[in-house]
Design a protein around this motif. Structure first.
Motif, PDB file in Angstrom:
ATOM      1  N   ASN A  36       0.805  -1.287  -0.192  1.00  0.00           N
ATOM      2  CA  ASN A  36       0.487  -0.309  -0.289  1.00  0.00           C
ATOM      3  C   ASN A  36       0.831   1.338  -0.067  1.00  0.00           C
ATOM      4  O   ASN A  36       0.160   2.401  -0.524  1.00  0.00           O
ATOM      5  N   LEU A  37       2.203   1.411   0.356  1.00  0.00           N
ATOM      6  CA  LEU A  37       2.939   2.478   0.802  1.00  0.00           C
ATOM      7  C   LEU A  37       3.873   2.326  -0.853  1.00  0.00           C
ATOM      8  O   LEU A  37       3.953   3.529  -1.246  1.00  0.00           O
ATOM      9  N   SER A  38       3.894   1.401  -1.554  1.00  0.00           N
ATOM     10  CA  SER A  38       4.232   1.822  -3.396  1.00  0.00           C
ATOM     11  C   SER A  38       3.346   2.205  -4.217  1.00  0.00           C
ATOM     12  O   SER A  38       2.715   2.737  -3.821  1.00  0.00           O
ATOM     13  N   LEU A  39       4.585   2.771  -4.956  1.00  0.00           N
ATOM     14  CA  LEU A  39       3.615   3.242  -6.563  1.00  0.00           C
ATOM     15  C   LEU A  39       2.258   2.882  -6.502  1.00  0.00           C
ATOM     16  O   LEU A  39       1.350   2.715  -6.822  1.00  0.00           O
ATOM     17  N   HIS A  40       2.842   1.156  -6.743  1.00  0.00           N
ATOM     18  CA  HIS A  40       2.283   0.036  -7.404  1.00  0.00           C
ATOM     19  C   HIS A  40       0.677   0.001  -6.602  1.00  0.00           C
ATOM     20  O   HIS A  40      -0.682   0.258  -7.213  1.00  0.00           O
ATOM     21  N   GLY A  41       0.312   0.599  -5.203  1.00  0.00           N
ATOM     22  CA  GLY A  41      -0.125   0.107  -4.055  1.00  0.00           C
ATOM     23  C   GLY A  41      -1.322   1.491  -4.204  1.00  0.00           C
ATOM     24  O   GLY A  41      -2.022   1.452  -4.821  1.00  0.00           O
ATOM     25  N   LYS A  42      -0.334   2.914  -4.529  1.00  0.00           N
ATOM     26  CA  LYS A  42      -0.989   4.054  -4.807  1.00  0.00           C
ATOM     27  C   LYS A  42      -2.372   4.074  -5.949  1.00  0.00           C
ATOM     28  O   LYS A  42      -3.507   3.938  -5.831  1.00  0.00           O
ATOM     29  N   LEU A  43      -1.523   2.936  -6.938  1.00  0.00           N
ATOM     30  CA  LEU A  43      -1.929   3.205  -8.448  1.00  0.00           C
ATOM     31  C   LEU A  43      -3.219   2.533  -8.795  1.00  0.00           C
ATOM     32  O   LEU A  43      -4.213   3.006  -9.092  1.00  0.00           O
ATOM     33  N   SER A  44      -2.598   1.040  -7.977  1.00  0.00           N
ATOM     34  CA  SER A  44      -3.845   0.540  -7.749  1.00  0.00           C
ATOM     35  C   SER A  44      -5.497   0.604  -7.092  1.00  0.00           C
ATOM     36  O   SER A  44      -6.241   0.561  -8.122  1.00  0.00           O
ATOM     37  N   ALA A  45      -4.887   1.619  -6.026  1.00  0.00           N
ATOM     38  CA  ALA A  45      -5.363   1.896  -5.323  1.00  0.00           C
ATOM     39  C   ALA A  45      -6.555   2.097  -5.791  1.00  0.00           C
ATOM     40  O   ALA A  45      -8.442   2.697  -5.588  1.00  0.00           O
ATOM     41  N   ALA A  46      -6.410   3.452  -6.416  1.00  0.00           N
ATOM     42  CA  ALA A  46      -6.988   4.369  -6.886  1.00  0.00           C
ATOM     43  C   ALA A  46      -7.537   4.297  -8.557  1.00  0.00           C
ATOM     44  O   ALA A  46      -8.302   4.681  -9.408  1.00  0.00           O
ATOM     45  N   GLY A  47      -7.177   2.497  -8.693  1.00  0.00           N
ATOM     46  CA  GLY A  47      -8.257   1.357  -9.568  1.00  0.00           C
ATOM     47  C   GLY A  47      -7.272   2.518 -11.422  1.00  0.00           C
ATOM     48  O   GLY A  47      -8.162   1.689 -12.526  1.00  0.00           O
ATOM     49  N   ASP A  48      -5.929   2.215 -11.895  1.00  0.00           N
ATOM     50  CA  ASP A  48      -5.446   2.008 -12.697  1.00  0.00           C
ATOM     51  C   ASP A  48      -4.951   0.739 -12.776  1.00  0.00           C
ATOM     52  O   ASP A  48      -4.163   0.333 -12.293  1.00  0.00           O
ATOM     53  N   PRO A  49      -5.614   0.943 -14.102  1.00  0.00           N
ATOM     54  CA  PRO A  49      -5.262  -0.750 -14.899  1.00  0.00           C
ATOM     55  C   PRO A  49      -4.138  -1.046 -14.996  1.00  0.00           C
ATOM     56  O   PRO A  49      -3.705  -2.685 -14.930  1.00  0.00           O
ATOM     57  N   ASN A  50      -3.090  -0.400 -15.303  1.00  0.00           N
ATOM     58  CA  ASN A  50      -1.729  -0.088 -15.673  1.00  0.00           C
ATOM     59  C   ASN A  50      -0.845  -0.249 -14.590  1.00  0.00           C
ATOM     60  O   ASN A  50       0.259  -1.368 -14.949  1.00  0.00           O
ATOM     61  N   ALA A  51      -1.194  -0.651 -13.598  1.00  0.00           N
ATOM     62  CA  ALA A  51      -0.250  -1.000 -12.193  1.00  0.00           C
ATOM     63  C   ALA A  51      -1.108  -2.623 -11.428  1.00  0.00           C
ATOM     64  O   ALA A  51      -2.114  -2.718 -11.591  1.00  0.00           O
ATOM     65  N   PRO A  52      -0.045  -3.020 -11.174  1.00  0.00           N
ATOM     66  CA  PRO A  52      -0.259  -4.666 -10.364  1.00  0.00           C
ATOM     67  C   PRO A  52      -0.723  -4.263  -9.009  1.00  0.00           C
ATOM     68  O   PRO A  52      -0.325  -4.059  -8.295  1.00  0.00           O
ATOM     69  N   ASP A  53      -1.821  -5.200  -9.065  1.00  0.00           N
ATOM     70  CA  ASP A  53      -2.360  -5.325  -8.100  1.00  0.00           C
ATOM     71  C   ASP A  53      -1.818  -6.875  -7.681  1.00  0.00           C
ATOM     72  O   ASP A  53      -0.748  -7.182  -7.832  1.00  0.00           O
ATOM     73  N   CYS A  54      -2.193  -7.667  -5.736  1.00  0.00           N
ATOM     74  CA  CYS A  54      -1.483  -9.169  -6.072  1.00  0.00           C
ATOM     75  C   CYS A  54      -1.205  -9.281  -7.009  1.00  0.00           C
ATOM     76  O   CYS A  54      -0.511 -10.790  -7.295  1.00  0.00           O
ATOM     77  N   ALA A  88      10.381  -6.551  -2.707  1.00  0.00           N
ATOM     78  CA  ALA A  88       8.765  -7.342  -3.709  1.00  0.00           C
ATOM     79  C   ALA A  88       7.660  -6.669  -3.991  1.00  0.00           C
ATOM     80  O   ALA A  88       7.117  -6.214  -4.951  1.00  0.00           O
ATOM     81  N   HIS A  89       7.592  -6.061  -2.977  1.00  0.00           N
ATOM     82  CA  HIS A  89       6.678  -5.516  -2.250  1.00  0.00           C
ATOM     83  C   HIS A  89       6.516  -3.807  -1.975  1.00  0.00           C
ATOM     84  O   HIS A  89       5.206  -2.728  -2.558  1.00  0.00           O
ATOM     85  N   ALA A  90       7.532  -3.128  -1.826  1.00  0.00           N
ATOM     86  CA  ALA A  90       8.319  -1.483  -1.882  1.00  0.00           C
ATOM     87  C   ALA A  90       8.846  -1.279  -2.859  1.00  0.00           C
ATOM     88  O   ALA A  90       9.907  -0.850  -2.485  1.00  0.00           O
ATOM     89  N   SER A  91       7.880  -1.542  -4.211  1.00  0.00           N
ATOM     90  CA  SER A  91       8.874  -1.979  -5.983  1.00  0.00           C
ATOM     91  C   SER A  91       8.173   0.518  -5.899  1.00  0.00           C
ATOM     92  O   SER A  91       7.350   0.657  -6.011  1.00  0.00           O
ATOM     93  N   ALA A  92       8.872   1.135  -5.165  1.00  0.00           N
ATOM     94  CA  ALA A  92       9.155   2.282  -5.394  1.00  0.00           C
ATOM     95  C   ALA A  92      10.745   2.605  -5.580  1.00  0.00           C
ATOM     96  O   ALA A  92      11.573   2.381  -5.817  1.00  0.00           O
ATOM     97  N   PRO A  93      10.472   3.760  -5.729  1.00  0.00           N
ATOM     98  CA  PRO A  93      12.360   4.786  -6.346  1.00  0.00           C
ATOM     99  C   PRO A  93      12.529   4.692  -5.159  1.00  0.00           C
ATOM    100  O   PRO A  93      12.317   5.864  -4.274  1.00  0.00           O
ATOM    101  N   PRO A  94      13.885   4.115  -5.306  1.00  0.00           N
ATOM    102  CA  PRO A  94      14.808   4.571  -4.124  1.00  0.00           C
ATOM    103  C   PRO A  94      15.046   6.237  -4.105  1.00  0.00           C
ATOM    104  O   PRO A  94      16.146   6.198  -4.585  1.00  0.00           O
ATOM    105  N   ASP A  95      15.137   6.356  -2.396  1.00  0.00           N
ATOM    106  CA  ASP A  95      15.338   8.180  -2.753  1.00  0.00           C
ATOM    107  C   ASP A  95      16.710   8.029  -2.868  1.00  0.00           C
ATOM    108  O   ASP A  95      17.585   6.803  -2.378  1.00  0.00           O
ATOM    109  N   ALA A  96      17.605   8.893  -2.842  1.00  0.00           N
ATOM    110  CA  ALA A  96      18.664   8.683  -2.837  1.00  0.00           C
ATOM    111  C   ALA A  96      19.396   8.420  -1.355  1.00  0.00           C
ATOM    112  O   ALA A  96      20.564   7.775  -1.903  1.00  0.00           O
ATOM    113  N   SER A  97      19.560   8.623  -0.084  1.00  0.00           N
ATOM    114  CA  SER A  97      19.692   7.579   0.796  1.00  0.00           C
ATOM    115  C   SER A  97      19.205   6.103   0.842  1.00  0.00           C
ATOM    116  O   SER A  97      20.100   4.952   0.680  1.00  0.00           O
ATOM    117  N   SER A  98      17.897   5.396   0.466  1.00  0.00           N
ATOM    118  CA  SER A  98      18.162   4.005   0.001  1.00  0.00           C
ATOM    119  C   SER A  98      18.322   3.930  -0.781  1.00  0.00           C
ATOM    120  O   SER A  98      18.815   2.414  -0.877  1.00  0.00           O
TER     121      SER A  98
END
Ligand code: HEC
Ligand code: HEC
Ligand code: HEC
Ligand code: HEC
Ligand code: HEC
Ligand code: HEC
Ligand code: HEC
Ligand code: HEC
Ligand code: HEC
Length: 397
Positions: free
Chosen positions: A99-117, A193-203
């Protein structure tokens, strides 16, 4: 208690393949346990043998939507008490990360291009990630990610690159992965696997440092650690890049135009001097190591078997490898200790080659002496025969 799943038993008999397939796939999936059943995701009444099983009163949901799927899957997979009863070894909390990832945010908003589980795990045929047939298995997951991320039409509206797979496949990591190195990162090795988000500069540095601990420690001791942070530069990635990490030998230190240091330091006096000093130390050590290798190769060409030469060359290679990490300190003085290790291993190799050469010369000298003696013996014998022959002929006359 009698186990019942009328959903599966009726659907397995239906003519329409689309209605029948879920029952068959489900039978081979991780969810086939009766305590999960079809109702685990669709609800309804699994004890009713008629289509009354599709009971609205029992909450039957024939088509969970894109935004509902993570809630349904997460409903069980975040429930530690329930999960423990069926499989106590499974970690929980995938949905919270997702849910924290960009995938999660987009699929919660119903974007069909982003993966749900289900977009990654499947619906009715969910398998354990350890199964070679699972799309999220280590061997398959890069293909799964690139199924979307290399699709230009799908990604166009987001304005992000679509070359991650193509670059990774040819990178030092992709090559090591293909050779079966179990530690080489595929997409999830850096992104999770589940937090596929762009890692920021420190991570970003965290992802690299998890596997390259020594380089990370040296980097943190260097002036780059602070200097990069102040300027928001992406630590390791600033020099190595992310998806197309090249073999280290392709990254040059020095002040030539193609050296990595010149990307930022073409006019800085102190870093230029450090770059030159480090380059000279590396070059010198590598030349001496190459000499040792060549000496062993020449000896082998002559057919000599040098006991311990292979081992000595391994020591040279290990010492060379160890010196590369110290480059990250940017401190030529700290490199000298490890260069000493290379030099000791080189000296040992050259000593073994010289010993073998001396032994060979001795052997050859012994061979000529023996040959000479044999020749002499033959000559004496021939003379003797001739002499005897003459005597016999004279006696006969
Ligand atoms: C007696 C046989 C039978 C039983 C029992 C049964 N189904 Fe069905 N199911 C069908 C038939 C036939 C259809 C297609 C016609 C319809 O929608 O009613 C269907 C449709 C569905 C659909 C919708 C498919 C679509 O594309 O619209 C889902 C989902 C489904 N069933 C799940 C379940 C679940 C879950 C259960 C158990 C709680 C269950 N079924 C019990 C026969 C059955
Ligand atoms: C792990 C969750 C889960 C389980 C368990 C599950 N389903 Fe589904 N099912 C889904 C999802 C998600 C969809 C997709 C909804 C959509 O795309 O419209 C779906 C769709 C369907 C469909 C529509 C077919 C299609 O391709 O659109 C049928 C029929 C169906 N399920 C029947 C069953 C039956 C029968 C069982 C038990 C044998 C079952 N499901 C178990 C999650 C599940
Ligand atoms: C009704 C509860 C429930 C629902 C809903 C559910 N699961 Fe599961 N899931 C489980 C349980 C329990 C297991 C462990 C089964 C076992 O090991 O026998 C499991 C196992 C798994 C595994 C295998 C883990 C492993 O390492 O073996 C995956 C992957 C998985 N589920 C994904 C999903 C996905 C994706 C969804 C939604 C489409 C989902 N689950 C919905 C209860 C559920
Ligand atoms: C972008 C793809 C992707 C999505 C979306 C995704 N997963 Fe996963 N999942 C994976 C991968 C890959 C693994 C394999 C384990 C790993 O690499 O850490 C995995 C592993 C799992 C496991 C097994 C954990 C274990 O350690 O055995 C469960 C359970 C699971 N996922 C549940 C879910 C649930 C629930 C959702 C939705 C909330 C979800 N996944 C969404 C890719 C995904
Ligand atoms: C169903 C298609 C799909 C799958 C499968 C998928 N992704 Fe994505 N991913 C997307 C979309 C769409 C976005 C949103 C792009 C954006 O808004 O920048 C995204 C975003 C991302 C981002 C953030 C990009 C950014 O610039 O913010 C990363 C990182 C990422 N995905 C990695 C992965 C990894 C790793 C996997 C495999 C484990 C994977 N994805 C699987 C569709 C997918
Ligand atoms: C060695 C670590 C590593 C591996 C392996 C890796 N990535 Fe990345 N990826 C990163 C980093 C770091 C970033 C952040 C970009 C930056 O800050 O330069 C990133 C960014 C992304 C983005 C955002 C768009 C972009 O290109 O900047 C996507 C999408 C993505 N990665 C997908 C993938 C996929 C798909 C794979 C597997 C084929 C993969 N990554 C493998 C480290 C990695
Ligand atoms: C200022 C540029 C720069 C930065 C920043 C940098 N590196 Fe390097 N790295 C290099 C150079 C140059 C080499 C190769 C030295 C040689 O072999 O000539 C190298 C070599 C390596 C190697 C292979 C050598 C070995 O020790 O096995 C690894 C792994 C590596 N770096 C990882 C990292 C990681 C992880 C980070 C972040 C903590 C990082 N690097 C940051 C320039 C950099
Ligand atoms: C999951 C562990 C893992 C992660 C995360 C990881 N690496 Fe690696 N890396 C490896 C392995 C394994 C190799 C292959 C070593 C080999 O071939 O012997 C490698 C190779 C390299 C090399 C080439 C070394 C050489 O000897 O030529 C460099 C440079 C490198 N990684 C830098 C990075 C950077 C930068 C990141 C972060 C963006 C990163 N790595 C993330 C495990 C990892
Ligand atoms: C991505 C840009 C970048 C690259 C590439 C880079 N540096 Fe730097 N370097 C910096 C920054 C930023 C600082 C900090 C400057 C400051 O704080 O004033 C720095 C500082 C230094 C310093 C300390 C200078 C001082 O005044 O104490 C040295 C030495 C140095 N770098 C050497 C190198 C060498 C050698 C290389 C090549 C292996 C290299 N750098 C590559 C950006 C870079």
């Amino acid at each position: 208690m009698e186990a019942m799943n009328t959903c599966a038993s009726c659907h397995a008999t239906l003519n329409d393949a689309k209605l029948r397939a879920p029952a068959r796939e489900f039978g081979g999936s991780v969810h086939r346990d009766d305590r999960i059943g079809c109702v685990g995701c669709h609800n309804g009444d699994a004890r009713d043998p008629t289509v009354g099983a599709h009971s609205k009163a029992a909450g039957f949901d024939p088509h969970p939507t894109h935004s509902q799927v993570p809630v349904i899957c997460g409903g069980c997979h975040s429930d530690a008490g329930f999960m423990r009863r069926i499989n106590g070894r499974l970690p929980v909390g995938q949905a919270a990360l997702f849910n924290l990832s960009l995938h999660g945010k987009l699929s919660a908003a119903g974007d069909p291009n982003a993966p749900d589980c289900s977009g990654c795990h499947g619906k009715h045929d969910v398998l354990s990630p350890t199964s070679p047939r699972s799309p999220v298995n280590r061997a398959n997951v890069a293909r799964l990610c690139s199924g979307c991320h290399s699709e230009e039409t799908r990604m166009a509206k987001y304005g992000i690159r679509t070359d991650q797979f193509a670059k990774w496949e040819k990178s030092a990591h992709g090559v090591a992965f293909k050779k079966g190195n179990p530690n080489a990162p595929t997409c999830t090795g850096c992104h999770g696997a589940h937090a596929s988000a762009p890692p920021d500069a420190s991570s970003v540095a965290h992802a690299c440092g998890r596997c390259h601990e020594e380089e990370m420690a040296f980097f943190e001791q260097s002036p780059h650690s602070q200097g990069f942070r102040k300027r928001g530069l992406a630590q390791c990635v600033a020099c190595h890049s992310n998806h197309d990490v090249a073999p280290a030998s392709a990254i040059l230190v020095g002040t030539t135009p193609d050296a990595s240091c010149m990307k930022c330091h073409s006019h800085d006096e102190k870093p230029r001097k450090a770059a030159d000093d480090i380059a000279a130390l590396l070059r010198g050590a590598r030349e001496r190591a190459a000499e040792a290798r060549a000496a062993v190769a020449r000896a082998r060409d002559r057919g000599q078997h040098i006991t311990g030469a292979g081992l000595a060359l391994d020591h040279v290679a290990t010492a060379e490898m160890k010196v590369r990490g110290v480059v990250h300190t940017l401190d030529p003085a700290r490199m000298e200790a490890r260069i000493g290790e290379i030099d000791r291993a080189v000296a040992e190799t050259l000593r073994l080659v010289a010993d073998a050469e001396r032994a060979r010369l001795l052997e050859r000298r012994g061979y000529y002496v023996a040959l000479g003696l044999a020749g002499l013996l033959l000559l004496t014998l021939t003379l003797k025969v001739v002499q005897l022959d003459r005597r016999r002929r004279r006696g006969g006359a």
